[in-house]
Design a protein around this motif. Structure first.
Motif, short mmCIF file in Angstrom:
data_model
loop_
_atom_site.label_atom_id
_atom_site.label_comp_id
_atom_site.label_asym_id
_atom_site.label_seq_id
_atom_site.Cartn_x
_atom_site.Cartn_y
_atom_site.Cartn_z
N GLY A 1 0.80 -1.23 0.00
CA GLY A 1 0.00 0.00 0.00
C GLY A 1 0.83 1.27 0.00
O GLY A 1 0.59 2.18 -0.77
N GLY A 2 1.78 1.33 0.91
CA GLY A 2 2.64 2.50 1.00
C GLY A 2 2.04 3.64 1.80
O GLY A 2 0.95 3.53 2.34
N HIS A 3 2.79 4.72 1.87
CA HIS A 3 2.35 5.91 2.60
C HIS A 3 1.36 6.75 1.80
O HIS A 3 0.52 7.43 2.38
N ILE A 4 1.50 6.78 0.48
CA ILE A 4 0.68 7.66 -0.35
C ILE A 4 -0.08 6.83 -1.38
O ILE A 4 0.51 6.06 -2.14
N GLY A 5 -1.39 7.03 -1.41
CA GLY A 5 -2.22 6.51 -2.49
C GLY A 5 -2.71 7.72 -3.27
O GLY A 5 -3.08 8.73 -2.69
N SER A 6 -2.70 7.63 -4.59
CA SER A 6 -3.08 8.79 -5.39
C SER A 6 -3.86 8.37 -6.63
O SER A 6 -3.72 7.24 -7.10
N GLY A 7 -4.66 9.29 -7.11
CA GLY A 7 -5.40 9.04 -8.33
C GLY A 7 -5.77 10.33 -9.03
O GLY A 7 -6.09 11.32 -8.38
N ILE A 8 -5.71 10.30 -10.34
CA ILE A 8 -6.11 11.43 -11.19
C ILE A 8 -7.37 11.03 -11.94
O ILE A 8 -7.43 9.93 -12.51
N ARG A 9 -8.35 11.90 -11.95
CA ARG A 9 -9.60 11.61 -12.66
C ARG A 9 -9.32 11.37 -14.15
O ARG A 9 -8.34 11.90 -14.70
N SER B 1 -10.31 12.32 -17.16
CA SER B 1 -10.13 13.36 -18.18
C SER B 1 -8.88 14.22 -17.96
O SER B 1 -8.49 14.98 -18.85
N GLU B 2 -8.23 14.09 -16.81
CA GLU B 2 -7.08 14.95 -16.49
C GLU B 2 -5.75 14.21 -16.52
O GLU B 2 -4.72 14.79 -16.18
N ARG B 3 -5.76 12.96 -16.95
CA ARG B 3 -4.52 12.18 -17.00
C ARG B 3 -3.65 12.60 -18.18
O ARG B 3 -4.13 13.11 -19.18
N GLY B 4 -2.35 12.36 -18.02
CA GLY B 4 -1.40 12.66 -19.09
C GLY B 4 -1.05 14.13 -19.22
O GLY B 4 -0.46 14.53 -20.21
N LYS B 5 -1.38 14.93 -18.22
CA LYS B 5 -1.12 16.36 -18.26
C LYS B 5 -0.10 16.81 -17.22
O LYS B 5 0.11 18.00 -17.02
N GLY B 6 0.51 15.85 -16.51
CA GLY B 6 1.50 16.17 -15.49
C GLY B 6 0.93 16.45 -14.11
O GLY B 6 1.68 16.73 -13.18
N PHE B 7 -0.38 16.37 -13.97
CA PHE B 7 -0.99 16.66 -12.68
C PHE B 7 -0.60 15.64 -11.61
O PHE B 7 -0.43 15.98 -10.44
N GLY B 8 -0.47 14.38 -12.00
CA GLY B 8 -0.10 13.34 -11.03
C GLY B 8 1.25 13.62 -10.40
O GLY B 8 1.41 13.50 -9.17
N THR B 9 2.22 14.00 -11.21
CA THR B 9 3.56 14.29 -10.70
C THR B 9 3.52 15.46 -9.72
O THR B 9 4.11 15.40 -8.63
N HIS B 10 2.81 16.51 -10.08
CA HIS B 10 2.72 17.69 -9.22
C HIS B 10 1.95 17.35 -7.94
O HIS B 10 2.34 17.77 -6.84
N ALA C 1 1.20 -3.01 -13.89
CA ALA C 1 0.45 -2.79 -15.12
C ALA C 1 0.09 -1.32 -15.33
O ALA C 1 -0.59 -0.99 -16.29
N ASN C 2 0.54 -0.43 -14.44
CA ASN C 2 0.24 0.99 -14.54
C ASN C 2 1.54 1.79 -14.67
O ASN C 2 2.02 2.39 -13.70
N PRO C 3 2.13 1.82 -15.86
CA PRO C 3 3.42 2.51 -16.03
C PRO C 3 3.33 4.02 -15.78
O PRO C 3 4.33 4.62 -15.40
N ALA C 4 2.18 4.63 -15.96
CA ALA C 4 2.05 6.06 -15.69
C ALA C 4 2.27 6.36 -14.21
O ALA C 4 2.95 7.34 -13.86
N SER C 5 1.74 5.51 -13.33
CA SER C 5 1.96 5.71 -11.89
C SER C 5 3.43 5.53 -11.54
O SER C 5 3.99 6.31 -10.76
N ALA C 6 4.05 4.52 -12.11
CA ALA C 6 5.48 4.29 -11.84
C ALA C 6 6.30 5.50 -12.28
O ALA C 6 7.22 5.94 -11.58
N LYS C 7 5.97 6.06 -13.43
CA LYS C 7 6.69 7.23 -13.94
C LYS C 7 6.52 8.42 -12.99
O LYS C 7 7.47 9.13 -12.70
#
Length: 170
Positions: A92-100, A102-111, A135-141
């Motif tokens: 699980g880790g310390h942080i769980g995160s999710g981007i809605r 329509s807003e993915r791929g815009k750098g919001f997750g990193t910020h 299976a979620n390379p965007a989260s890993a990135k």
């Protein structure tokens, strides 16, 4: 401009819009903390977002919504666990995160994760574990862009979980 906010009644329109989109997409809503109770029952929803004391498998946590202040919309959410139990240490880790959706791929997750790491600093968490599905390379990135170093991969019933550690300044 993004900032993390605690849920309050003034943000109900943003909440309904984001959760409605996510629900209509048919995708799993993450982090789990924003989907564990019915957001349409706003009083109960707000009261149950954060865990105040350990209960069963749950540890104290804080849930924040990521507000795009220019558009006045929620782009996602993060849940910060104040400490880890055995299950969270494994997958699980310390942080769980999710981007809605329509807003993915815009750098919001990193910020958003960078802002969550600042909240971890306030809690005194200097070694932050973040996990994601292989299976979620965007989260890993997103995790790697915030300094995450892959420790290992763990096989679970749901697939393979990648475990990353982020070292914070002392």
């Amino acid at each position: 401009m993004l900032r993390l906010v605690k849920m309050e009644r003034g943000y109900i329109p943003q909440l309904f819009e984001m959760m409605g989109e996510w629900t209509n997409s048919g995708e799993k809503i993450v982090p789990w903390s924003i989907a564990k109770s019915d957001y349409r029952d706003t009083g109960r929803y707000i009261a149950t977002l954060d865990v105040q004391k350990p209960e069963g498998d749950l540890v104290p946590d804080s849930t924040f919504f990521c507000l795009d202040t220019e558009r006045d919309i929620f782009v996602g959410a993060v849940n910060i666990r104040h400490f880890l139990n055995g299950r969270l240490l494994l997958e699980g880790g310390h942080i769980g995160s999710g981007i809605r959706p329509s807003e993915r791929g815009k750098g919001f997750g990193t910020h958003m994760v960078a802002l969550a790491l600042e909240e971890c600093d306030k809690l005194g968490i200097r070694e932050v574990l973040m996990c994601c599905d292989k299976a979620n390379p965007a989260s890993a990135k997103t995790i790697r862009k915030n300094g995450g170093i892959l420790e290992n991969e763990v096989k679970t019933d749901g697939g393979v979980i990648q475990r990353y550690w982020i070292q914070r300044a002392r």
